[in-house]
Write an enzyme that holds these catalytic residues in place. Sequence first.
Site, PDB file in Angstrom:
ATOM      1  CG  ASP A   8      40.095 -23.628 -47.398  1.00  0.00           C
ATOM      2  OD1 ASP A   8      41.327 -23.478 -47.245  1.00  0.00           O
ATOM      3  OD2 ASP A   8      39.703 -24.402 -48.073  1.00  0.00           O
ATOM      4  CG  ASP A  10      43.854 -25.834 -52.572  1.00  0.00           C
ATOM      5  OD1 ASP A  10      43.847 -25.363 -53.936  1.00  0.00           O
ATOM      6  OD2 ASP A  10      44.876 -25.561 -51.932  1.00  0.00           O
TER       7      ASP A  10
END
Length: 208
Positions: A8, A10
């Site tokens: 991922d 953020d």
Amino acid sequence: MLKALLFDLDGTLADTDPLHRLAWQEVLAPLGLQVDEAFYRKRISGRLNPEIVRDLLALEGEAAWRLIEAKEARFRELAQGLKPTPGLYELLEKAEAKGLTWGVVTNAPRANAHHVLRALGLHPPLLLLAEEVGRGKPDPLPYRVALERLRIPPEEALAFEDSPSGVKSAVGTGIPTYALLTGHEEKTLLEAGAKGVLRHFHQALDLL
């Protein structure tokens, strides 16, 4: 045999959630919404922007787009001098030495994803944006498309996430997933399906 690492963006590659929270606070305060840490975790973290503004403000169309653009422009102003999650570069170096590929699978808008990756000096061989495939996390589709592009089955990948929705997306595709404790509690992440939790990527080096 492990062939790929999927990350991922953020809260995983870098702890950007405090900056996102501040940007949301600034754009939502004039509309009467107060965004504290608990509110951010429950109502915003890990979700697509159109879903967030529809849920919080019943906004769609042009009004929603203007609010989202203002928030993301503010985020990019705030997101200067980003630092990677400790151990990230070492993990990527070890992966490269072992002949593994890697990629980023994110709900972030294109401009934000490129901004963060550029700030961190990263050039992932694969960048999969949820907005490209039409559905975002927690739907498994972004990870499913990432696996298709890499031409590997889920058991030959490892995923790293930081939110329950991200964990559910990766686990829903069958990918063993570890969660970073940058924004959510261990119990919540394990309940979402994470195999384990990490405080930083130095703890992931033994997984390769």
